[in-house]
Design a protein around this motif. Structure first.
Motif, PDB file in Angstrom:
ATOM      1  N   HIS B 735       0.949  -1.121  -0.087  1.00 53.08           N
ATOM      2  CA  HIS B 735       0.047  -0.040  -0.078  1.00 53.08           C
ATOM      3  C   HIS B 735       0.824   1.319   0.099  1.00 53.08           C
ATOM      4  O   HIS B 735       0.397   2.158  -0.719  1.00 53.08           O
ATOM      5  N   GLY B 736       2.009   1.262   0.747  1.00 54.61           N
ATOM      6  CA  GLY B 736       2.871   2.316   0.732  1.00 54.61           C
ATOM      7  C   GLY B 736       2.355   3.275   1.607  1.00 54.61           C
ATOM      8  O   GLY B 736       1.409   3.513   2.104  1.00 54.61           O
ATOM      9  N   GLY B 737       2.815   4.536   1.570  1.00 55.88           N
ATOM     10  CA  GLY B 737       2.708   5.669   2.220  1.00 55.88           C
ATOM     11  C   GLY B 737       2.814   5.569   3.618  1.00 55.88           C
ATOM     12  O   GLY B 737       3.072   4.784   4.142  1.00 55.88           O
ATOM     13  N   PRO B 738       2.557   6.716   4.127  1.00 58.66           N
ATOM     14  CA  PRO B 738       3.065   6.807   5.676  1.00 58.66           C
ATOM     15  C   PRO B 738       1.903   6.044   6.631  1.00 58.66           C
ATOM     16  O   PRO B 738       2.366   5.684   7.558  1.00 58.66           O
ATOM     17  N   GLU B 739       0.805   6.032   6.093  1.00 61.22           N
ATOM     18  CA  GLU B 739      -0.096   5.443   7.051  1.00 61.22           C
ATOM     19  C   GLU B 739      -0.111   4.356   7.230  1.00 61.22           C
ATOM     20  O   GLU B 739      -0.012   3.395   8.266  1.00 61.22           O
ATOM     21  N   ALA B 740       0.470   3.518   5.846  1.00 58.93           N
ATOM     22  CA  ALA B 740       0.774   1.944   5.761  1.00 58.93           C
ATOM     23  C   ALA B 740       1.948   1.640   6.849  1.00 58.93           C
ATOM     24  O   ALA B 740       1.830   0.678   7.532  1.00 58.93           O
ATOM     25  N   GLU B 926     -15.170  -5.894  27.336  1.00 57.09           N
ATOM     26  CA  GLU B 926     -14.989  -6.448  28.795  1.00 57.09           C
ATOM     27  C   GLU B 926     -14.407  -5.244  29.724  1.00 57.09           C
ATOM     28  O   GLU B 926     -14.620  -5.171  30.777  1.00 57.09           O
ATOM     29  N   GLU B 927     -14.249  -3.898  29.071  1.00 60.06           N
ATOM     30  CA  GLU B 927     -13.687  -3.061  29.562  1.00 60.06           C
ATOM     31  C   GLU B 927     -14.939  -2.330  30.395  1.00 60.06           C
ATOM     32  O   GLU B 927     -16.134  -2.373  30.298  1.00 60.06           O
ATOM     33  N   ASN B 928     -14.428  -1.878  31.885  1.00 61.67           N
ATOM     34  CA  ASN B 928     -15.344  -1.324  32.597  1.00 61.67           C
ATOM     35  C   ASN B 928     -16.067   0.057  32.159  1.00 61.67           C
ATOM     36  O   ASN B 928     -15.086   1.076  31.974  1.00 61.67           O
ATOM     37  N   PRO B 929     -17.254   0.343  32.049  1.00 67.55           N
ATOM     38  CA  PRO B 929     -17.492   1.308  31.261  1.00 67.55           C
ATOM     39  C   PRO B 929     -17.238   2.591  32.129  1.00 67.55           C
ATOM     40  O   PRO B 929     -17.270   3.812  31.307  1.00 67.55           O
ATOM     41  N   ALA B 930     -17.342   2.420  33.339  1.00 69.31           N
ATOM     42  CA  ALA B 930     -17.022   3.679  34.048  1.00 69.31           C
ATOM     43  C   ALA B 930     -15.771   4.119  34.147  1.00 69.31           C
ATOM     44  O   ALA B 930     -15.255   5.359  34.042  1.00 69.31           O
ATOM     45  N   GLU B 931     -14.808   3.308  33.649  1.00 68.10           N
ATOM     46  CA  GLU B 931     -13.513   3.567  33.541  1.00 68.10           C
ATOM     47  C   GLU B 931     -12.949   4.148  31.909  1.00 68.10           C
ATOM     48  O   GLU B 931     -12.161   4.717  31.840  1.00 68.10           O
ATOM     49  N   ALA B 932     -13.821   3.569  31.285  1.00 68.92           N
ATOM     50  CA  ALA B 932     -13.329   3.707  29.637  1.00 68.92           C
ATOM     51  C   ALA B 932     -13.832   5.267  29.252  1.00 68.92           C
ATOM     52  O   ALA B 932     -15.087   5.779  29.413  1.00 68.92           O
ATOM     53  N   SER B 933     -12.739   5.910  28.873  1.00 67.33           N
ATOM     54  CA  SER B 933     -13.119   7.370  28.499  1.00 67.33           C
ATOM     55  C   SER B 933     -13.599   7.431  26.923  1.00 67.33           C
ATOM     56  O   SER B 933     -12.913   7.571  26.049  1.00 67.33           O
ATOM     57  N   VAL B 934     -14.593   6.815  26.797  1.00 64.87           N
ATOM     58  CA  VAL B 934     -15.223   6.696  25.548  1.00 64.87           C
ATOM     59  C   VAL B 934     -15.260   8.096  24.781  1.00 64.87           C
ATOM     60  O   VAL B 934     -14.714   8.105  23.465  1.00 64.87           O
ATOM     61  N   ALA B 935     -15.679   9.286  25.394  1.00 67.63           N
ATOM     62  CA  ALA B 935     -15.929  10.468  24.825  1.00 67.63           C
ATOM     63  C   ALA B 935     -14.628  11.123  24.336  1.00 67.63           C
ATOM     64  O   ALA B 935     -14.485  11.407  23.164  1.00 67.63           O
ATOM     65  N   SER B 936     -13.716  10.831  25.150  1.00 69.29           N
ATOM     66  CA  SER B 936     -12.260  11.704  24.895  1.00 69.29           C
ATOM     67  C   SER B 936     -11.532  10.702  23.863  1.00 69.29           C
ATOM     68  O   SER B 936     -11.047  11.129  22.958  1.00 69.29           O
ATOM     69  N   LYS B 937     -11.656   9.409  23.811  1.00 66.74           N
ATOM     70  CA  LYS B 937     -11.271   8.669  22.624  1.00 66.74           C
ATOM     71  C   LYS B 937     -11.807   8.958  21.421  1.00 66.74           C
ATOM     72  O   LYS B 937     -11.222   8.942  20.250  1.00 66.74           O
ATOM     73  N   LEU B 938     -13.388   8.909  21.438  1.00 66.34           N
ATOM     74  CA  LEU B 938     -14.022   9.023  20.167  1.00 66.34           C
ATOM     75  C   LEU B 938     -13.754  10.606  19.866  1.00 66.34           C
ATOM     76  O   LEU B 938     -13.454  10.842  18.390  1.00 66.34           O
ATOM     77  N   SER B 939     -13.313  11.576  20.642  1.00 66.37           N
ATOM     78  CA  SER B 939     -13.135  12.865  20.055  1.00 66.37           C
ATOM     79  C   SER B 939     -11.540  12.804  19.312  1.00 66.37           C
ATOM     80  O   SER B 939     -11.521  13.561  18.403  1.00 66.37           O
ATOM     81  N   ALA B 940     -10.762  12.184  19.987  1.00 67.75           N
ATOM     82  CA  ALA B 940      -9.363  12.204  19.443  1.00 67.75           C
ATOM     83  C   ALA B 940      -9.228  11.272  17.928  1.00 67.75           C
ATOM     84  O   ALA B 940      -8.289  11.365  17.366  1.00 67.75           O
ATOM     85  N   PHE B 941     -10.385  10.559  17.829  1.00 71.98           N
ATOM     86  CA  PHE B 941     -10.110   9.709  16.896  1.00 71.98           C
ATOM     87  C   PHE B 941     -10.642  10.143  15.564  1.00 71.98           C
ATOM     88  O   PHE B 941     -11.551  11.215  15.423  1.00 71.98           O
ATOM     89  N   ARG B 942      -9.766  10.006  14.512  1.00 70.23           N
ATOM     90  CA  ARG B 942     -10.428  10.429  13.055  1.00 70.23           C
ATOM     91  C   ARG B 942     -10.164   9.337  11.973  1.00 70.23           C
ATOM     92  O   ARG B 942      -9.616   8.215  12.355  1.00 70.23           O
ATOM     93  N   PRO B 943     -11.100   9.446  11.011  1.00 66.77           N
ATOM     94  CA  PRO B 943     -11.166   8.297  10.008  1.00 66.77           C
ATOM     95  C   PRO B 943      -9.604   8.272   9.288  1.00 66.77           C
ATOM     96  O   PRO B 943      -8.874   9.481   9.342  1.00 66.77           O
ATOM     97  N   SER B 944      -9.723   7.196   8.771  1.00 66.16           N
ATOM     98  CA  SER B 944      -8.188   6.855   8.086  1.00 66.16           C
ATOM     99  C   SER B 944      -8.129   7.973   6.825  1.00 66.16           C
ATOM    100  O   SER B 944      -9.173   8.274   6.375  1.00 66.16           O
ATOM    101  N   ASP B 945      -6.732   8.124   6.607  1.00 67.63           N
ATOM    102  CA  ASP B 945      -6.473   9.043   5.103  1.00 67.63           C
ATOM    103  C   ASP B 945      -6.531   8.237   4.224  1.00 67.63           C
ATOM    104  O   ASP B 945      -6.634   8.453   3.121  1.00 67.63           O
ATOM    105  N   ARG B 946      -6.251   6.919   4.347  1.00 66.16           N
ATOM    106  CA  ARG B 946      -6.208   5.930   3.124  1.00 66.16           C
ATOM    107  C   ARG B 946      -6.948   4.686   3.461  1.00 66.16           C
ATOM    108  O   ARG B 946      -7.287   4.538   4.572  1.00 66.16           O
ATOM    109  N   GLY B 947      -7.103   4.008   2.433  1.00 64.00           N
ATOM    110  CA  GLY B 947      -7.821   2.556   2.768  1.00 64.00           C
ATOM    111  C   GLY B 947      -9.317   2.464   2.065  1.00 64.00           C
ATOM    112  O   GLY B 947      -9.478   3.302   1.430  1.00 64.00           O
ATOM    113  N   PHE B 948      -9.736   1.361   2.391  1.00 61.89           N
ATOM    114  CA  PHE B 948     -10.845   0.798   1.647  1.00 61.89           C
ATOM    115  C   PHE B 948     -12.027   0.455   2.658  1.00 61.89           C
ATOM    116  O   PHE B 948     -11.921   0.571   3.841  1.00 61.89           O
TER     117      PHE B 948
END
Lengths: 304, 1084
Positions: B735-740, B926-948
Motif C-alpha cells: 500500500h505504501g505511504g506513511p499510513e501503511a 469487557e472494559e469497565n464502562p465507568a473507566e473507559a473514556s469513550v468520549a475523549s477517545k472518540l473525540s481524538a479519533f479521526r477516520p483513516s487517510d487511506r484505505g478501503f
C-alpha cells in the motif's frame, strides 16, 4: 356469587347477541378455507394489516354456521368472571374474542379457583375453557402480544390431541366438534424479537388477509357508510395510492376501516374536506410534509 | 547568520508571542503544519524542528516519531527530545522518560538525548533569548536591539508583512502552497460522489493552479496583515483561521483561490468586534467545508450577505449567520440582500438575541414573512422536496426519486420540443425549467416562478410532477418484446430501409466513441448500450424511422396526450386544475405565425393535443396537413392503449408529416435528410463518464491502468505465525505511504487474526483470505490529528447525552419495578398466594410462584457498535464530517448502554486491502464502562487517510472474538456504513507514475504525475455476497446485526442482505438520535 358480580338490572356488556348476518364479502378462498377447517377441526391463523376485516370475517363465518351468534368480549380476570355470568350451555353458537396483551397469562385464559362466600373454593373457567367446554369459537386477537405461556398452552389444543389441560384442576377438557380456535396477528409491525415461534405457527392453517380488491373495497365502504358510490370510489382510489407509501414514509397504510370512517362522516353531513382530513390524513401521520403530500394526493381524487 | 537560523529565530519570537494566548498545543500544531507543508526541504525542516522543540509535548512522542522519523539521530531531534523532557528532569534528577511512543522510539530517543546534550542546551538558551527579546512587546515597547537585519520587528512595532514573508518562506512559499493544492485536489476527488475525470477536469485544475501562484499567497498575506495589525488577540484568531483554512482545504478540496478571494473581499477594519470576527471565521470554516470549487458563487453570496449583516447589525449572532447561510443554500436563485438588510435593522433595534430577531430570520414573525414573500412568489423546490417526493411515490407506488438539474443532469436530456410544460416566464424552453422522467427518477425545475402568485406556482409544480408520475404509472417505460415486434413490423412498412441504414451508422459511431474514449485514456470495459439491440424499445423503434430524434419528439407528443387522458380520467381533481395550469402555459406560448413554416404543423399538433386549442391562426394548407396528421389519433382509445399504440400512432403521424414536408417544403426536407439525424450528438457533448449526453450509446469504462478481477492462488494458506506477520507486513508495504508504514509499526507486537472470505462464484470459503490486526485506539490513536485541539464530544453532546441518560435511567427504573409470579423473591404477592392456597384447598397442587422480586431484572443485553472509518467518512455533511456524526452516535449509544448497565463495545473498521484489515477498539466489551473514556477517545479519533471498505472481516472478528464469547440473551451488532463495500485484494506498485489513481472506489486524476499503484480487487457482487455471508454467520452465532447505511445507492442491494435489519438514513445528522431510538426499540 352472581349477586356479587352482577346486579339485577345489569347485563354483561361484553355479551352481544348478533341476530343479523355480519356484512362480509369474500375476496378469495377464505370462506371456503374457513368452512373446511371448521369441518375438519383445524385451528386458523389470520394474518393481515390492521383494519382489513379479520375480525369481521370471523364474525361473519361464525354466524353462517348456525345463523345466530353471541359475541363475548373477554379480558383477563374480569373476562373470566364475567364469562361466568353467561350461560354458555344455552348458547347455540358463540364467539369469544380475547384481545391479547403483554400481561395476559395462561391462567387468564384457562381459569382459576375462586373463593366464594357461600360455596367456598370454586373453579371458574376462563374464556378459552368456556369455548372449549361448550363448543364455541375462541378468537385470540394479536396473539404475539400475549405472554409466552399462552402460546405454549394452545399447543395441545391445536394438534391431533385437541385437548385443553386444566393443570391446576388436574383435568383436561375435550372440546366438542363445534369448538374452533382462531388466532390473528399483524406481521407488519412485529419486531424481530416478537414473533411467533415456528412450532406455534405450524399448528395453524394460515389465511393471508390484505385490504380487499378495489371493487370490493368500494362496495364495503359504500355499504358500511351508506355513502354515494362516487365518493366511495374516490376514497378507495385515494386510500390505495396512500397505501403505496407504506415503508416509503408511512408505517401503515390507510385501512378499509378508516375509509369507512371518512365515508360515514360525509354521509353524516360533514364536509368532504374535513372528513378526509380527519380520517385519511391525520390518523396516519404526524409529519407535516407527509401530511401535505397526502392532501396533494387526495386533491387528485377531488376529495379536498 | 544563515537563512535557516533566521527563520528559526523569527519562528521562536513569533511563537513565544503566540504561546500565552494559543497554548502550547496550538503553537506546536502550527509548526507541525508548517513542517508538513515544507516540501521536503531538509534544512528548512531542521529549522522548524528546532523552533518547535520548546512546544513539544512528551505525551505526543508517537506522533513525533512518525512525523519526524527521518530526523532521528540529528541534533535537531535531540534538542527536541531533551527539551521536551526538561520538566521531568527538573522535577527529579532521573533519566529521560517518555510516556508515549513505541519501545523502539524510546530507545532511540534515549540514545540521541544522551549524545546531543550540548545541542539541546543551545536550543534552550536560544529559546530563552528569544523569549526575553520579545518580553517588552507585551507592553508595546520593543527594544530596538532585537531588530536584526532579518527581524520583522522594527523599533516600536512589528512589521507584519515582513513577519508574514518569513512565515511564508517557512511554509515553503509557492512550493508548499502547490503541494497543499495538489492534496486538496486529491481530496476533492475523493469527496465527490461522481467520478470527475477526463480532459475538462484536468483543464480546470490547470487553471486553478495558474491562478493560485502567487495570487493566493498575496491575498492571504494581505488578509493576515490586516487582521494581525488590529491587535494581538485578533491577530491570533487570524492565525487560527489560516491553519484552520489550510486544514479545511485539504479536507474538502475547497480551492485556496476562492477562499483567498473571499478573504480579500472581506476587509477587516476596526469596526469589527472580536465576536464578529469569530463569527466570520466560523463562517469561513463552514463555507470551506460545504462547497466544492464549483460552488464558489454561492460561497461569495453567503460571504457578502453576512458581511453586510455584520456591518449594519453590529452583532454576530451565530444562529442568525447560520440562518442566512441556510437561506442562501436553499434559495440559490433569490436575491436575499433586501431580506438580510432588513433583518440587520431588526437586530440593531431589538438586539441579536431577541425574539423579534430570531422570529424574523425564521420567517415566523409577520414582518419576516412579509419581507420574504416580497422577494419572490416562486416556489423553491428545496422547500417542498420532501412533500413532493412522497407525492410522486404515492402516485406511482414506486420509490421514485425527485431531482432537479442542479442535483444531477438526467441521463438523456430531452432537448427537443416536448409537451407544453415547463416553460420559463419568458416563453423560451430551457432545460433547467423542464419536467422530465427516465422512469426511475423525476426531474423538476429547482425554482418555479411562472406567475406572480405562490399558490399557482405550487400548483404548476404539482401538476408537472403529477404528469411525469403518470408516465411511470401508465407505462411509458413498458418493455414488451411481443408488442415491440408487432410495432416494428408496421414501422418497416412505413419507413422501408431506414432501420438498415441506422444500424450501420450506429456501429460506425460506436467505434468512433470508443476511439475517442481511448484518446481520453479510457478503456471500454463493457458496452451497456453498444448498439441497436441493447436500446430500450422506444429508442429502438425510433431507429426504424429515418429521423430517430424527430420520431422521439413526435412520440413524446402523442404519449403525453395518452398519459394525460388517463391521468385526468383517473384523477378528476387534477383535471379540474388543468384549466388553470394550462392557462399559464398557454399564455407563455408564441403564436403559431412566429414558428418556421415547416415546423408550424408540428407545433400546432402539440398545442392541439396538450391544450385542445391553437394559439394563432393556421393557413388552409397547414390546417389540412394538421387534419391529416391528427387522423391516426381518431382510433386512439387511451384506456386500452399503451406506449406501443402511441408509438404506432407517432409513426403514422411522422410519416404524414414527412410526406407533407417533402411535398410543400422540399428544401427543408432535404436539409433534414442531409443532417444525419441518427446521431445529433457531437463529441463535445461526450462527458467524462463516456456517455454522450443525447446519445443512446452507453459504455462502462475504466481507466486504462486498472486490471480485472484478482483471485488469489487458492492453495492452502500458510498458517505459520511468522509468515502471517510477514504477509501482513507485505500488504502494508504494497500500500505504501506513511499510513501503511505506521500501521506496520503498530501491528508489530499485536496478534494478527486470520479470517475466511466467501467467494460467491466458487460457492466456497477462501481460507484465511483476510488478515486483521486489532489496535487499541488509546495508545494507537493512529489517526488522531494533533494539530487540532480535540473536538470535545462530551461537551458538544452534553445536552443530548443528558436526555439520553434520563430516558434510559427511566427505562432502568422500570426494570426495578417488582416482578410478580416468581418462584422466589423478597415479598409475597398476596393475590397469587391466595390463588395458590385456593388451588391447594380445592385439592390441586400448590404452586409457589407467588413471590415478588424487588431486585432488578437482569437485562442481559450485549451490544457492539462497529463504525466505518474508511476515508470516505471524512466527507463533510453540514458542519461536521460523517465520522463526527458516527462518533456522536457512538457516544450517545454508549451513554444509553452505560445507564442500563448493558455490556457494550465500540469499534471502528477500515482496511488497506485483504491482507491488512484494521480493527480499532475504542471501548472493548469487557472494559469497565465507568473507566473507559469513550468520549475523549472518540473525540481524538479521526477516520483513516487511506484505505478501503472491506467490511466483512471486521464483522467476522466481532462475531468470533467480541460478541460471540459474551454470554447474553440478546446480542446486538450495529454497523454504520456510508457507502458500498469496496474490496481491494492487492496493491501493486508499478514502479511508475501516473495521473490517475483510485482511492476508496473513486478514480481520481492528478495534474502532476504521482507515484501510483494499481489496485486489484474482486467485483462488487463478490463484496456484497461476502457481506451477506458474514451476516448469516452472525445470525448463526445468535447475533442480531443491524446495518445502518447513509448511502441511498446501496439501499437496494443491502436490503436484499439485511432485510428489515437495514436502516437507511438520508440525513446523517439524525444518526445519533435514530441509533439510540433503534437500540431502545430493539432491546425493549
Amino acid at each position: 356469587m352472581d349477586d356479587l358480580l352482577l346486579k339485577e338490572n345489569e347485563t354483561a356488556i361484553e355479551e352481544t347477541d348478533i341476530l343479523e348476518e355480519p356484512y362480509y364479502i369474500p375476496v378469495g378462498n377464505e370462506a371456503r378455507l374457513f368452512a373446511a377447517a371448521y369441518k375438519r377441526k383445524l385451528p386458523l391463523l389470520l394474518k393481515g394489516p390492521t383494519g382489513c376485516g379479520k375480525t369481521r370475517f370471523v364474525e361473519a363465518m361464525a354466524f353462517k354456521l348456525n345463523k345466530v351468534l353471541t359475541r363475548i368480549q373477554a379480558d383477563r380476570t374480569a373476562g373470566v368472571v364475567r364469562a361466568e355470568t353467561v350461560d354458555f350451555a344455552k348458547k347455540k353458537s358463540f364467539l369469544v374474542t380475547v384481545p391479547c396483551h403483554e400481561d395476559l397469562t395462561a391462567n387468564d385464559l384457562v381459569g382459576r379457583f375462586f373463593l366464594t362466600m357461600d360455596q367456598g373454593v370454586r373453579w371458574i373457567d376462563g374464556p378459552l375453557t368456556k369455548a372449549a367446554r361448550y363448543g364455541g369459537i375462541c378468537y385470540l386477537d394479536e396473539i404475539v402480544e400475549a405472554r409466552k405461556d399462552v402460546t405454549v398452552l394452545i399447543h395441545s389444543l391445536t394438534d391431533y390431541r385437541r385437548i385443553l389441560p386444566l393443570v391446576k384442576k388436574g383435568t383436561t377438557v375435550t372440546p366438542p366438534p363445534s369448538f374452533m380456535l382462531i388466532v390473528s396477528y399483524n406481521p407488519g409491525y412485529q419486531s424481530a424479537l416478537k414473533d411467533l415461534k415456528p412450532s406455534t405457527k405450524q399448528r395453524f392453517v394460515a389465511i393471508d388477509f390484505d385490504y380487499p380488491p378495489e371493487n370490493v373495497e368500494i362496495e364495503v365502504v359504500r355499504h358500511e357508510s351508506g355513502c354515494q358510490e362516487g365518493l366511495a370510489r374516490s376514497l378507495v382510489a385515494a386510500g390505495r395510492k396512500i397505501r403505496g407509501l407504506k415503508s416509503q414514509g408511512l408505517t401503515e397504510g390507510v385501512s378499509t376501516r378508516l375509509l369507512v370512517y371518512a365515508a360515514s362522516l360525509v354521509a353524516e353531513g360533514v364536509p368532504k374536506e374535513d372528513a378526509v382530513l380527519s380520517s385519511l390524513v391525520s390518523p396516519i401521520t404526524d409529519d407535516e410534509q407527509m401530511r401535505l403530500s397526502l392532501i396533494d394526493v387526495c386533491k387528485g381524487f377531488d376529495l379536498m | 547568520m544563515n537563512g535557516t537560523d533566521a527563520i528559526e529565530r523569527s519562528l521562536l519570537s513569533f511563537a513565544s508571542v503566540l504561546e500565552p494566548a494559543l497554548g502550547r498545543d496550538r503553537v506546536y500544531g502550527i509548526f507541525s503544519a508548517a513542517f508538513r507543508a515544507s516540501g521536503g526541504d531538509r534544512a528548512l525542516q531542521e529549522a522548524l524542528l528546532r523552533g518547535a522543540a520548546p512546544f513539544f509535548d512528551p505525551g505526543r512522542a508517537a506522533v513525533w516519531e512518525t512525523e519526524f522519523s527521518g530526523f532521528l539521530g540529528t541534533p535537531a531531534c535531540a534538542a527536541l527530545v531533551t527539551l521536551a523532557s526538561r520538566e521531568a528532569r527538573a522535577a527529579a534528577e532521573r533519566p529521560l522518560e517518555l510516556t508515549g511512543g513505541s519501545n523502539a522510539f524510546q530507545r532511540k530517543a534515549r540514545l540521541v538525548a544522551g549524545a546531543y546534550e550540548p545541542a539541546a542546551e543551545g536550543a534552550r538558551s536560544r529559546f530563552q533569548a528569544a523569549r526575553i527579546a520579545v518580553l517588552p512587546l507585551e507592553n508595546d515597547r520593543l527594544p530596538s536591539t532585537a531588530g536584526a537585519t532579518t527581524s520583522p520587528y522594527d523599533g516600536s512595532r512589528i512589521d507584519w508583512r515582513a513577519l508574514w514573508n518569513s512565515i511564508d518562506a517557512v511554509l515553503g512559499g509557492v512550493r508548499g502552497a502547490c503541494e497543499l493544492f495538489d492534496r486538496c485536489i486529491v481530496s476533492f476527488c475523493a469527496a465527490r460522489p461522481g467520478n470527475p475525470s477526463g480532459e475538462s477536469f484536468a483543464k480546470t485544475m490547470a487553471e486553478f493552479r495558474a491562478g493560485l501562484v502567487p495570487g493566493s499567497a498575496d491575498d492571504l498575506s494581505l488578509f493576515l496583515g490586516l487582521a494581525l495589525s488590529l491587535e494581538s488577540t485578533r491577530g491570533l484568531e487570524a492565525w487560527e483561521t489560516f491553519s484552520m483554512l489550510s486544514r479545511t482545504w485539504v479536507k474538502n478540496g475547497f480551492g485556496p483561490r476562492e477562499a483567498s478571494l473571499a478573504l480579500a473581499d472581506f476587509q477587516v477594519d476596526e469596526r469589527y468586534t472580536r465576536e464578529m470576527l469569530k463569527s466570520l471565521l466560523s463562517l469561513i470554516e463552514t463555507c470551506a467545508a460545504m462547497f466544492h470549487p464549483g460552488k464558489t458563487e454561492t460561497f461569495g453570496r453567503v460571504f457578502r450577505l453576512v458581511k453586510g449583516f455584520l456591518r449594519y447589525a453590529r452583532s454576530a449572532d451565530k444562529g442568525i449567520v447560520a440562518k442566512i447561510f441556510d437561506a442562501v443554500v436553499r434559495h440559490p436563485s433569490l436575491d436575499l440582500s433586501a431580506w438580510v438588510d432588513e433583518g440587520a435593522r431588526v437586530v440593531r433595534t431589538a438586539g441579536a438575541g431577541s425574539q423579534a430577531a430570531r422570529q424574523y430570520f425564521d420567517r415566523k414573525s409577520e414582518h419576516g414573512r412579509k419581507v420574504w414573500s416580497s422577494l419572490d412568489s416562486g416556489v423553491e423546490f428545496e422547500d417542498v422536496r420532501e412533500r413532493f417526493t412522497y407525492f410522486v411515490q404515492a402516485l406511482t407506488g414506486k420509490p421514485v426519486a425527485l431531482r432537479t438539474y442542479r442535483d444531477e443532469a438526467p441521463p438523456v436530456v430531452d432537448a427537443g420540443s416536448g409537451g407544453g410544460r415547463g416553460r420559463t416566464p419568458a416563453g423560451e424552453s430551457r432545460l433547467e425549467h423542464r419536467f422530465f422522467t427516465d422512469g426511475k427518477a423525476i426531474w423538476v425545475p429547482p425554482h418555479v416562478n411562472y406567475v406572480d402568485d405562490a399558490r399557482r406556482n405550487l400548483l404548476m409544480l404539482r401538476h408537472g410532477a403529477a404528469h411525469e408520475s403518470a408516465h411511470i404509472e401508465f407505462g411509458s417505460f413498458l418493455q414488451d418484446p411481443v408488442r415491440c415486434s408487432a410495432t416494428a413490423a408496421v414501422f418497416e412498412r412505413l419507413f422501408p430501409g431506414s432501420g438498415e441504414r441506422n444500424r450501420k451508422l450506429l456501429a460506425r459511431y460506436a467505434k468512433q466513441v470508443e476511439a475517442a474514449l481511448a484518446a481520453l485514456g479510457y478503456r471500454v470495459k463493457a458496452a451497456v448500450n453498444r448498439g441497436f439491440a441493447d436500446f430500450p424499445d422506444q429508442v429502438r423503434l425510433g431507429f426504424l424511422t429515418p429521423f430517430p430524434t424527430l420520431f422521439r419528439d413526435v412520440l413524446n407528443i402523442v404519449e403525453d396526450y395518452r398519459v394525460n387522458l388517463l391521468l385526468y380520467s383517473k384523477y378528476p381533481g387534477y383535471a379540474k386544475e388543468k384549466a388553470e395550469v394550462d392557462g399559464i402555459d398557454f399564455d407563455s406560448l408564441r403564436v403559431l405565425e412566429d414558428f418556421e413554416p415547416e415546423t408550424r404543423t408540428l407545433q400546432a399538433l402539440i398545442e392541439r393535443l396538450w391544450f385542445g386549442k391553437l394559439k394563432g391562426e393556421l393557413s388552409d394548407a397547414d390546417s389540412d396537413a394538421l387534419g391529416q396528421m391528427m387522423a391516426p389519433l381518431d382510433s386512439f382509445a387511451p384506456a386500452a392503449a399503451d406506449i406501443y399504440h402511441s408509438a404506432m400512432v407517432a409513426g403514422s403521424v411522422l410519416r404524414t408529416y414527412l410526406d407533407d414536408l417533402s411535398r410543400r417544403f422540399p428544401r427543408a426536407f432535404n436539409a433534414l435528410r442531409e443532417s444525419t439525424d441518427v446521431l445529433s450528438v457531437s463529441f463535445s457533448s461526450l462527458d467524462a463518464s463516456g456517455q454522450g449526453r443525447n446519445c443512446p450509446l452507453q459504455f462502462e469504462i475504466e481507466s486504462a491502468g486498472s486490471g480485472g478481477a484478482f483471485v488469489e492462488g487458492g492453495g492452502p494458506a500458510n498458517r505459520d505465525e511468522a509468515e502471517t506477520r510477514e504477509s501482513f507486513r507485505r500488504a502494508c508495504g504494497e500500500h505504501g505511504g506513511p499510513e501503511a508504514a505506521k500501521l506496520e509499526g503498530l501491528a508489530e507486537n499485536r496478534a494478527i487474526f486470520r479470517y475466511d472470505e466467501w467467494d460467491h462464484a466458487e460457492l466456497a470459503y477462501i481460507r484465511d483470505k483476510c488478515l486483521l490486526v486489532e489496535l487499541d485506539s488509546g495508545t494507537d490513536g493512529s489517526s488522531a490529528d494533533d494539530s487540532q485541539a480535540p473536538d470535545d464530544l462530551a461537551k458538544r453532546e452534553r445536552g443530548r447525552a443528558a436526555s439520553v441518560r434520563k430516558a434510559f435511567q427511566a427505562l432502568k427504573e422500570s426494570l426495578d419495578l417488582p416482578r410478580t409470579g416468581m418462584d422466589d423473591g423478597d415479598d409475597i404477592d398476596f393475590d397469587r398466594c391466595f390463588d395458590a392456597l385456593l388451588d391447594f384447598r380445592a385439592g390441586g397442587s400448590m404452586e409457589d410462584d407467588f413471590y415478588i422480586q424487588r431486585s432488578r431484572k437482569v437485562r442481559d443485553v450485549a451490544c457492539a457498535l462497529a463504525l466505518d472509518m474508511s476515508p470516505s467518512t471524512r466527507r463533510t455533511i453540514g458542519e461536521r464530517s460523517v465520522f463526527a456524526h458516527e462518533a456522536s452516535a457512538a457516544f450517545l449509544l454508549s451513554e444509553a448502554m452505560r445507564s442500563l448497565d448493558d455490556r457494550f463495545g465500540i469499534y471502528a473498521l477500515f482496511d488497506m486491502g485483504a491482507r491488512a484489515n484494521v480493527f480499532h477498539v475504542i471501548k472493548d466489551m469487557e472494559e469497565n464502562p465507568a473507566e473507559a473514556s469513550v468520549a475523549s477517545k472518540l473525540s481524538a479519533f479521526r477516520p483513516s487517510d487511506r484505505g478501503f471498505s472491506r467490511i466483512a472481516p471486521g464483522l467476522r472478528h466481532l462475531v468470533a472474538r467480541k460478541l460471540g464469547p459474551v454470554e447474553a440473551r440478546v446480542k446486538l451488532l450495529f454497523f454504520i456504513t456510508d457507502g458500498m463495500p469496496f474490496y481491494v485484494d492487492r496493491i501493486v506498485d508499478k514502479g511508475e507514475t501516473s495521473t490517475t489513481f483510485n482511492e476508496d472506489g473513486v478514480t481520481m486524476v492528478s495534474e502532476t504525475p504521482i507515484r501510483v499503484s494499481r489496485i486489484e480487487g474482486p467485483s462488487e457482487d463478490y463484496a456484497y455476497a461476502d457481506l451477506a455471508r458474514a451476516f448469516e454467520e452472525a445470525l448463526d452465532a445468535g447475533i442480531r446485526m443491524i446495518c445502518i447505511t447513509l448511502d441511498e445507492s446501496t439501499v437496494d442491494r443491502l436490503s436484499k442482505i439485511f432485510g428489515n435489519s437495514l436502516v437507511y438514513l438520508n440525513d446523517v445528522s439524525a444518526l445519533p438520535s435514530r441509533l439510540v431510538e433503534l437500540f431502545r426499540k430493539i432491546t425493549r
